[in-house]
Design a protein around this motif. Structure first.
Motif, PDB file in Angstrom:
ATOM      1  N   CYS A   1      -3.137  -8.533  -9.177  1.00 21.63           N
ATOM      2  CA  CYS A   1      -3.126  -7.132  -8.725  1.00 21.63           C
ATOM      3  C   CYS A   1      -2.022  -6.904  -7.700  1.00 21.63           C
ATOM      4  CB  CYS A   1      -4.482  -6.755  -8.144  1.00 21.63           C
ATOM      5  SG  CYS A   1      -5.781  -6.596  -9.377  1.00 21.63           S
ATOM      6  N   GLN A   2      -1.849  -7.841  -6.790  1.00 23.17           N
ATOM      7  CA  GLN A   2      -0.806  -7.723  -5.762  1.00 23.17           C
ATOM      8  C   GLN A   2       0.575  -7.686  -6.421  1.00 23.17           C
ATOM      9  OE1 GLN A   2      -1.214  -7.178  -2.586  1.00 23.17           O
ATOM     10  NE2 GLN A   2       0.940  -7.275  -2.032  1.00 23.17           N
ATOM     11  N   THR A   3       0.804  -8.575  -7.386  1.00 23.19           N
ATOM     12  CA  THR A   3       2.087  -8.626  -8.081  1.00 23.19           C
ATOM     13  C   THR A   3       2.320  -7.322  -8.843  1.00 23.19           C
ATOM     14  OG1 THR A   3       1.841 -11.002  -8.339  1.00 23.19           O
ATOM     15  CG2 THR A   3       3.447  -9.932  -9.744  1.00 23.19           C
ATOM     16  N   ARG A   4       1.309  -6.822  -9.497  1.00 20.21           N
ATOM     17  CA  ARG A   4       1.414  -5.562 -10.252  1.00 20.21           C
ATOM     18  C   ARG A   4       1.705  -4.405  -9.297  1.00 20.21           C
ATOM     19  NH1 ARG A   4       1.887  -3.000 -14.837  1.00 20.21           N
ATOM     20  NH2 ARG A   4       0.453  -1.306 -15.267  1.00 20.21           N
ATOM     21  N   HIS A   5       1.048  -4.385  -8.157  1.00 21.67           N
ATOM     22  CA  HIS A   5       1.257  -3.332  -7.169  1.00 21.67           C
ATOM     23  C   HIS A   5       2.707  -3.341  -6.671  1.00 21.67           C
ATOM     24  CE1 HIS A   5       0.396  -0.517  -3.952  1.00 21.67           C
ATOM     25  NE2 HIS A   5       0.979  -1.357  -3.101  1.00 21.67           N
ATOM     26  N   GLU A   6       3.228  -4.514  -6.372  1.00 18.80           N
ATOM     27  CA  GLU A   6       4.616  -4.613  -5.903  1.00 18.80           C
ATOM     28  C   GLU A   6       5.589  -4.149  -6.979  1.00 18.80           C
ATOM     29  OE1 GLU A   6       5.046  -8.670  -4.739  1.00 18.80           O
ATOM     30  OE2 GLU A   6       3.797  -8.434  -2.955  1.00 18.80           O
ATOM     31  N   LYS A   7       5.315  -4.508  -8.217  1.00 25.63           N
ATOM     32  CA  LYS A   7       6.167  -4.089  -9.331  1.00 25.63           C
ATOM     33  C   LYS A   7       6.147  -2.561  -9.484  1.00 25.63           C
ATOM     34  CE  LYS A   7       6.887  -4.761 -14.268  1.00 25.63           C
ATOM     35  NZ  LYS A   7       6.371  -5.355 -15.500  1.00 25.63           N
ATOM     36  N   LEU A   8       4.964  -1.975  -9.389  1.00 23.63           N
ATOM     37  CA  LEU A   8       4.847  -0.523  -9.495  1.00 23.63           C
ATOM     38  C   LEU A   8       5.566   0.183  -8.347  1.00 23.63           C
ATOM     39  CD1 LEU A   8       1.159  -0.087 -10.710  1.00 23.63           C
ATOM     40  CD2 LEU A   8       3.243   0.269 -12.022  1.00 23.63           C
ATOM     41  N   GLN A   9       5.487  -0.377  -7.151  1.00 26.40           N
ATOM     42  CA  GLN A   9       6.168   0.217  -6.004  1.00 26.40           C
ATOM     43  C   GLN A   9       7.681   0.198  -6.208  1.00 26.40           C
ATOM     44  OE1 GLN A   9       4.916   1.887  -3.420  1.00 26.40           O
ATOM     45  NE2 GLN A   9       2.930   1.661  -4.389  1.00 26.40           N
ATOM     46  N   LYS A  10       8.196  -0.884  -6.761  1.00 28.61           N
ATOM     47  CA  LYS A  10       9.630  -0.956  -7.045  1.00 28.61           C
ATOM     48  C   LYS A  10      10.033   0.080  -8.092  1.00 28.61           C
ATOM     49  CE  LYS A  10      10.212  -5.843  -5.905  1.00 28.61           C
ATOM     50  NZ  LYS A  10      10.465  -7.191  -6.441  1.00 28.61           N
ATOM     51  N   GLU A  11       9.206   0.247  -9.117  1.00 24.05           N
ATOM     52  CA  GLU A  11       9.493   1.242 -10.158  1.00 24.05           C
ATOM     53  C   GLU A  11       9.471   2.652  -9.584  1.00 24.05           C
ATOM     54  OE1 GLU A  11       6.981   0.804 -13.563  1.00 24.05           O
ATOM     55  OE2 GLU A  11       7.586  -1.258 -13.910  1.00 24.05           O
ATOM     56  N   ILE A  12       8.518   2.911  -8.711  1.00 20.32           N
ATOM     57  CA  ILE A  12       8.430   4.241  -8.088  1.00 20.32           C
ATOM     58  C   ILE A  12       9.675   4.509  -7.262  1.00 20.32           C
ATOM     59  CG2 ILE A  12       7.215   5.571  -6.309  1.00 20.32           C
ATOM     60  CD1 ILE A  12       4.606   4.310  -7.397  1.00 20.32           C
ATOM     61  N   GLU A  13      10.106   3.533  -6.511  1.00 24.99           N
ATOM     62  CA  GLU A  13      11.307   3.698  -5.680  1.00 24.99           C
ATOM     63  C   GLU A  13      12.550   3.914  -6.545  1.00 24.99           C
ATOM     64  OE1 GLU A  13      13.088   4.648  -2.425  1.00 24.99           O
ATOM     65  OE2 GLU A  13      10.957   4.149  -2.466  1.00 24.99           O
ATOM     66  N   MET A  14      12.645   3.183  -7.646  1.00 29.45           N
ATOM     67  CA  MET A  14      13.779   3.369  -8.561  1.00 29.45           C
ATOM     68  C   MET A  14      13.781   4.781  -9.145  1.00 29.45           C
ATOM     69  SD  MET A  14      14.208  -0.350 -10.504  1.00 29.45           S
ATOM     70  CE  MET A  14      13.620   0.349 -11.988  1.00 29.45           C
ATOM     71  N   ARG A  15      12.605   5.285  -9.507  1.00 34.31           N
ATOM     72  CA  ARG A  15      12.509   6.643 -10.057  1.00 34.31           C
ATOM     73  C   ARG A  15      12.858   7.693  -9.013  1.00 34.31           C
ATOM     74  NH1 ARG A  15       7.123   6.177 -13.869  1.00 34.31           N
ATOM     75  NH2 ARG A  15       8.064   4.759 -15.372  1.00 34.31           N
ATOM     76  N   ARG A  16      12.454   7.458  -7.782  1.00 37.94           N
ATOM     77  CA  ARG A  16      12.820   8.394  -6.707  1.00 37.94           C
ATOM     78  C   ARG A  16      14.329   8.456  -6.524  1.00 37.94           C
ATOM     79  NH1 ARG A  16       8.210   6.713  -2.486  1.00 37.94           N
ATOM     80  NH2 ARG A  16       6.596   8.137  -3.231  1.00 37.94           N
ATOM     81  N   SER A  17      14.971   7.309  -6.529  1.00 37.68           N
ATOM     82  CA  SER A  17      16.425   7.303  -6.357  1.00 37.68           C
ATOM     83  C   SER A  17      17.111   7.922  -7.568  1.00 37.68           C
ATOM     84  CB  SER A  17      16.937   5.888  -6.103  1.00 37.68           C
ATOM     85  OG  SER A  17      16.742   5.075  -7.231  1.00 37.68           O
ATOM     86  N   ALA A  18      16.573   7.697  -8.765  1.00 37.71           N
ATOM     87  CA  ALA A  18      17.145   8.320  -9.969  1.00 37.71           C
ATOM     88  C   ALA A  18      16.969   9.832  -9.926  1.00 37.71           C
ATOM     89  CB  ALA A  18      16.487   7.751 -11.218  1.00 37.71           C
ATOM     90  N   LEU A  19      15.822  10.299  -9.453  1.00 36.77           N
ATOM     91  CA  LEU A  19      15.581  11.731  -9.333  1.00 36.77           C
ATOM     92  C   LEU A  19      16.549  12.359  -8.336  1.00 36.77           C
ATOM     93  CD1 LEU A  19      13.909  14.284  -9.914  1.00 36.77           C
ATOM     94  CD2 LEU A  19      12.364  13.567  -8.085  1.00 36.77           C
ATOM     95  N   LYS A  20      16.764  11.692  -7.215  1.00 38.44           N
ATOM     96  CA  LYS A  20      17.698  12.199  -6.215  1.00 38.44           C
ATOM     97  C   LYS A  20      19.102  12.294  -6.799  1.00 38.44           C
ATOM     98  CE  LYS A  20      19.518  11.276  -1.573  1.00 38.44           C
ATOM     99  NZ  LYS A  20      20.360  12.402  -1.685  1.00 38.44           N
ATOM    100  N   HIS A  21      19.514  11.273  -7.506  1.00 41.18           N
ATOM    101  CA  HIS A  21      20.842  11.283  -8.137  1.00 41.18           C
ATOM    102  C   HIS A  21      20.940  12.413  -9.156  1.00 41.18           C
ATOM    103  CE1 HIS A  21      24.589   9.904  -9.822  1.00 41.18           C
ATOM    104  NE2 HIS A  21      24.012   9.868 -11.017  1.00 41.18           N
ATOM    105  N   HIS A  22      19.892  12.583  -9.963  1.00 39.75           N
ATOM    106  CA  HIS A  22      19.887  13.641 -10.971  1.00 39.75           C
ATOM    107  C   HIS A  22      19.948  15.019 -10.317  1.00 39.75           C
ATOM    108  CE1 HIS A  22      18.997  15.775 -14.664  1.00 39.75           C
ATOM    109  NE2 HIS A  22      17.998  16.368 -14.050  1.00 39.75           N
ATOM    110  N   GLN A  23      19.172  15.214  -9.261  1.00 42.91           N
ATOM    111  CA  GLN A  23      19.179  16.502  -8.564  1.00 42.91           C
ATOM    112  C   GLN A  23      20.547  16.779  -7.944  1.00 42.91           C
ATOM    113  OE1 GLN A  23      15.908  16.012  -5.845  1.00 42.91           O
ATOM    114  NE2 GLN A  23      14.485  17.121  -7.175  1.00 42.91           N
ATOM    115  N   ASP A  24      21.142  15.781  -7.342  1.00 41.48           N
ATOM    116  CA  ASP A  24      22.459  15.964  -6.733  1.00 41.48           C
ATOM    117  C   ASP A  24      23.508  16.328  -7.771  1.00 41.48           C
ATOM    118  OD1 ASP A  24      21.427  15.420  -4.236  1.00 41.48           O
ATOM    119  OD2 ASP A  24      22.077  13.321  -4.224  1.00 41.48           O
ATOM    120  N   SER A  25      23.501  15.634  -8.901  1.00 42.82           N
ATOM    121  CA  SER A  25      24.501  15.931  -9.927  1.00 42.82           C
ATOM    122  C   SER A  25      24.248  17.295 -10.565  1.00 42.82           C
ATOM    123  CB  SER A  25      24.524  14.829 -10.993  1.00 42.82           C
ATOM    124  OG  SER A  25      23.286  14.748 -11.658  1.00 42.82           O
ATOM    125  N   ALA A  26      22.987  17.663 -10.774  1.00 43.50           N
ATOM    126  CA  ALA A  26      22.667  18.980 -11.334  1.00 43.50           C
ATOM    127  C   ALA A  26      23.056  20.081 -10.357  1.00 43.50           C
ATOM    128  CB  ALA A  26      21.177  19.075 -11.666  1.00 43.50           C
TER     129      ALA A  26
END
Length: 119
Positions: free
Chosen positions: A17-42
């Motif tokens: 569960c701990q490993t899965r939680h850390e993996k999900l947190q990394k994915e969430i952070e990656m999506r946040r940065s991708a969203l920011k990049h997408h918003q900036d370019s749009a």
């Protein structure tokens, strides 16, 4: 012995569960940065498009005013033609469509900025 196995299985579950939680947190952070990049370019693309549409809109406004003035003068003199009045109407439609496009782009920029402020 049975208790040791149960404790061992529980520790394995917690570790997974701990490993899965850390993996999900990394994915969430990656999506946040991708969203920011997408918003900036749009936002950048929309602002550039607003500049272009605004220039076209101003040109269409002045051309429409000129054509309308000429058509009104011709109408007052009794020399207005159907083709001339049709061109004025078409220019008004073109001006109005540019105005709608401009308004939509401005609303898009406003929405993107509002969403960026929420973060």
């Amino acid at each position: 012995m049975k208790n040791i196995v149960i404790i061992f299985v529980a520790l394995l579950c917690l570790s997974a569960c701990q490993t899965r939680h850390e993996k999900l947190q990394k994915e969430i952070e990656m999506r946040r940065s991708a969203l920011k990049h997408h918003q900036d370019s749009a936002l950048t693309a929309s602002e550039k498009e607003i500049e272009q549409v605004y220039g076209q809109l101003e040109q269409a406004r002045s051309q429409y005013q000129r054509m309308l003035h000429e058509a009104e003068a011709a109408h007052a003199a009794g020399t207005a033609t159907a083709a001339q009045l049709t061109r004025v109407t078409q220019m008004r439609m073109h001006r109005d469509s540019l105005q709608v496009q401009f308004d939509v782009l401005c609303a898009k920029v406003k929405y993107i900025k509002k969403r960026q402020m929420q973060k």
